[in-house]
Design a protein around this motif. Structure first.
Motif, PDB file in Angstrom:
ATOM      1  N   LEU A  17       0.868  -1.175   0.000  1.00 47.30           N
ATOM      2  CA  LEU A  17       0.000   0.000   0.000  1.00 47.30           C
ATOM      3  C   LEU A  17       0.908   1.231   0.000  1.00 47.30           C
ATOM      4  CD1 LEU A  17      -3.072   0.466   2.350  1.00 47.30           C
ATOM      5  CD2 LEU A  17      -1.497   2.334   1.887  1.00 47.30           C
ATOM      6  N   ASN A  18       0.697   2.138  -0.964  1.00 45.90           N
ATOM      7  CA  ASN A  18       1.548   3.318  -1.099  1.00 45.90           C
ATOM      8  C   ASN A  18       0.735   4.595  -0.973  1.00 45.90           C
ATOM      9  OD1 ASN A  18       3.860   1.723  -1.772  1.00 45.90           O
ATOM     10  ND2 ASN A  18       3.099   1.543  -3.860  1.00 45.90           N
ATOM     11  N   PHE A  19       1.306   5.594  -0.322  1.00 47.45           N
ATOM     12  CA  PHE A  19       0.728   6.935  -0.332  1.00 47.45           C
ATOM     13  C   PHE A  19       1.829   7.934  -0.005  1.00 47.45           C
ATOM     14  CE2 PHE A  19       0.194   5.574   4.083  1.00 47.45           C
ATOM     15  CZ  PHE A  19       0.532   6.697   4.823  1.00 47.45           C
ATOM     16  N   ALA A  20       1.560   9.207  -0.290  1.00 46.43           N
ATOM     17  CA  ALA A  20       2.553  10.258  -0.048  1.00 46.43           C
ATOM     18  C   ALA A  20       1.886  11.431   0.642  1.00 46.43           C
ATOM     19  CB  ALA A  20       3.185  10.701  -1.364  1.00 46.43           C
ATOM     20  N   ALA A  21       2.636  12.070   1.560  1.00 51.55           N
ATOM     21  CA  ALA A  21       2.106  13.228   2.286  1.00 51.55           C
ATOM     22  C   ALA A  21       3.257  14.005   2.909  1.00 51.55           C
ATOM     23  CB  ALA A  21       1.130  12.780   3.380  1.00 51.55           C
ATOM     24  N   LEU A  22       3.212  15.332   2.763  1.00 48.99           N
ATOM     25  CA  LEU A  22       4.156  16.240   3.426  1.00 48.99           C
ATOM     26  C   LEU A  22       5.610  15.900   3.126  1.00 48.99           C
ATOM     27  CD1 LEU A  22       2.361  16.566   6.900  1.00 48.99           C
ATOM     28  CD2 LEU A  22       2.051  17.945   4.828  1.00 48.99           C
ATOM     29  N   GLY A  23       5.869  15.433   1.911  1.00 46.42           N
ATOM     30  CA  GLY A  23       7.233  15.123   1.508  1.00 46.42           C
ATOM     31  C   GLY A  23       7.675  13.708   1.798  1.00 46.42           C
ATOM     32  N   THR A  24       6.877  12.952   2.529  1.00 48.03           N
ATOM     33  CA  THR A  24       7.212  11.555   2.833  1.00 48.03           C
ATOM     34  C   THR A  24       6.451  10.627   1.894  1.00 48.03           C
ATOM     35  OG1 THR A  24       5.450  11.442   4.508  1.00 48.03           O
ATOM     36  CG2 THR A  24       7.656  12.044   5.266  1.00 48.03           C
ATOM     37  N   THR A  25       7.099   9.527   1.530  1.00 45.98           N
ATOM     38  CA  THR A  25       6.462   8.519   0.684  1.00 45.98           C
ATOM     39  C   THR A  25       6.433   7.207   1.455  1.00 45.98           C
ATOM     40  OG1 THR A  25       7.273   9.584  -1.329  1.00 45.98           O
ATOM     41  CG2 THR A  25       6.560   7.286  -1.512  1.00 45.98           C
ATOM     42  N   TRP A  26       5.247   6.672   1.641  1.00 47.46           N
ATOM     43  CA  TRP A  26       5.037   5.484   2.476  1.00 47.46           C
ATOM     44  C   TRP A  26       4.809   4.269   1.594  1.00 47.46           C
ATOM     45  CZ3 TRP A  26       4.652   5.939   7.958  1.00 47.46           C
ATOM     46  CH2 TRP A  26       4.729   7.261   8.431  1.00 47.46           C
ATOM     47  N   ARG A  27       5.549   3.200   1.895  1.00 47.35           N
ATOM     48  CA  ARG A  27       5.397   1.922   1.198  1.00 47.35           C
ATOM     49  C   ARG A  27       5.206   0.849   2.274  1.00 47.35           C
ATOM     50  NH1 ARG A  27       6.622   3.394  -3.902  1.00 47.35           N
ATOM     51  NH2 ARG A  27       8.116   5.099  -4.203  1.00 47.35           N
ATOM     52  N   ILE A  28       3.968   0.434   2.427  1.00 45.12           N
ATOM     53  CA  ILE A  28       3.600  -0.478   3.513  1.00 45.12           C
ATOM     54  C   ILE A  28       3.386  -1.876   2.930  1.00 45.12           C
ATOM     55  CG2 ILE A  28       1.974  -0.907   5.395  1.00 45.12           C
ATOM     56  CD1 ILE A  28       1.277   2.056   5.368  1.00 45.12           C
ATOM     57  N   GLN A  29       4.152  -2.843   3.392  1.00 48.45           N
ATOM     58  CA  GLN A  29       4.063  -4.220   2.910  1.00 48.45           C
ATOM     59  C   GLN A  29       3.537  -5.130   4.018  1.00 48.45           C
ATOM     60  OE1 GLN A  29       8.040  -5.090   1.418  1.00 48.45           O
ATOM     61  NE2 GLN A  29       7.382  -4.570  -0.661  1.00 48.45           N
ATOM     62  N   TYR A  30       2.760  -6.140   3.607  1.00 48.39           N
ATOM     63  CA  TYR A  30       2.154  -7.027   4.598  1.00 48.39           C
ATOM     64  C   TYR A  30       1.642  -8.281   3.901  1.00 48.39           C
ATOM     65  CZ  TYR A  30      -1.631  -4.084   2.792  1.00 48.39           C
ATOM     66  OH  TYR A  30      -2.479  -3.373   1.968  1.00 48.39           O
TER      67      TYR A  30
END
Length: 357
Positions: free
Chosen positions: A7-20
């Motif tokens: 699951l990916n999303f971006a906010a406030l300059g950060t990019t999140w890549r969540i794996q599960y």
């Protein structure tokens, strides 16, 4: 599809890549965390949490941490944030409020490690956010796992056993909502007048600490070419001086007998004319690669000393920290009138500033 989801999303300059894992229990837990993070980021955005712009790789698993272990743990990494989060699976038998407390704690702990604000200042923002009702926004009416539990275990089993080529490659960048774009305004605590005063101090003091080494470097064609390469990369003269002085400080420390290092070192080094040292410093120790590596460390010190910024990460991301300083603290642009470090000689007083400055 397949055994893992991302699951990916971006906010406030950060990019999140969540794996599960692609199992019903873990999917719902990971989505619970992702939803809470997005809500918290949106709520904090108007108050500038000062997140360091970087990739955050989260691995979410369900279960219970080993005794004495944290549910959120970070792995050493200097180019991104690598993190594992252990979340309890949803259960109607769980103690009331336990899942909510675990979720809120994980979100706050994660974001506190991503902010460049001092911990106390960041936690003050968080307390105000909870006072404004962040708790109710995170928890809604029912736990996420109940609200989103629309598919059977057989559905997840089918998806887990099905494989297909990914739709995107590793270069995929999730879009950012305009309201959550990286901030470009001056960062908290930034004062350009004060910044320029500190840069003047660098030009006034640092050349004196290199009164023997700096002329030798500038007279050496290979060393001068290396410094010009750094300038081509965007280094300002005060950046070069700061890196040179820090390399010199470490070299002088190595020359000392370990039993005779003065208790006020390095302060004494900063106050001692280089002419007082009998042993010259080797010029090859100031190669561009060495200066770049030194600046990776020094940029963190500049942020801390000048703007009271920092990071709770044990292995910080210097490139991301520099990106923050460039964008919001004038690190890449702030400068004052001075003699050109690589083309001019210092003034008679040994500095790069006119004597009356």
């Amino acid at each position: 599809m397949g055994p893992q989801r991302e699951l990916n999303f971006a906010a406030l300059g950060t990019t999140w890549r969540i794996q599960y894992d692609n199992t019903r229990t873990t999917v719902l837990a990971a989505e619970r965390l992702a939803a809470a993070l997005q809500i918290a980021l949106t709520d904090l955005a108007p108050h500038d949490p000062l997140l360091i712009p970087q990739d955050i790789h989260l691995q979410v698993i369900t279960g219970t941490p080993f005794a004495g272990k944290e549910s959120v743990t970070f792995k050493p990494h200097n180019r991104a944030v690598e993190c594992r989060v252990i979340l309890s699976p949803h259960s109607t038998a769980a103690a009331p409020g336990s899942l909510e407390r675990e979720l809120s704690t994980a979100v706050v702990y994660l974001l506190a490690h991503l902010s460049a604000r001092p911990t106390q200042a960041f936690m003050s923002l968080v307390k105000k956010a909870f006072a404004r009702g962040l708790t109710h926004k995170l928890l809604s009416v029912r736990p996420y796992d109940e609200v989103a539990d629309l598919l059977t275990e057989d559905h997840y089993d089918t998806l887990r056993q099905t494989t297909m080529a990914p739709w995107t490659d590793t270069a995929f960048q999730p879009p950012t909502a305009p309201e959550l774009a990286p901030p470009t305004t001056p960062g908290p605590g930034y004062d350009r007048t004060r910044a320029l005063d500190m840069i003047r101090d660098d030009y006034a003091k640092l050349p004196l600490m290199l009164s023997q080494t700096l002329p030798a470097l500038l007279a050496n064609p290979a060393a001068l070419a290396g410094l010009r390469d750094l300038r081509e990369e965007g280094w300002l003269d005060w950046h070069i001086l700061v890196a040179l002085v820090n390399v010199a400080l470490n070299l002088r420390l190595q020359q000392l007998n370990q039993d005779s290092i003065p208790p006020d070192y390095p302060a004494r080094f900063l106050q001692t004319p280089e002419s007082d040292y009998a042993i010259p410093l080797p010029l090859d120790a100031f190669a561009p690669a060495r200066l770049r590596a030194q600046m990776d460390l020094t940029v963190l010190s500049v942020g801390q000393r000048r703007w009271n910024l920092g990071t709770a990460m044990k292995t910080p991301n210097p490139a991301a920290f520099k990106q923050l300083l460039d964008a919001r603290y004038g690190y890449a642009t702030d400068d004052v009138l001075h003699r050109d470090l690589l083309n001019d000689t210092p003034y008679e007083n040994g500095t790069l500033l006119p004597p009356a400055t």
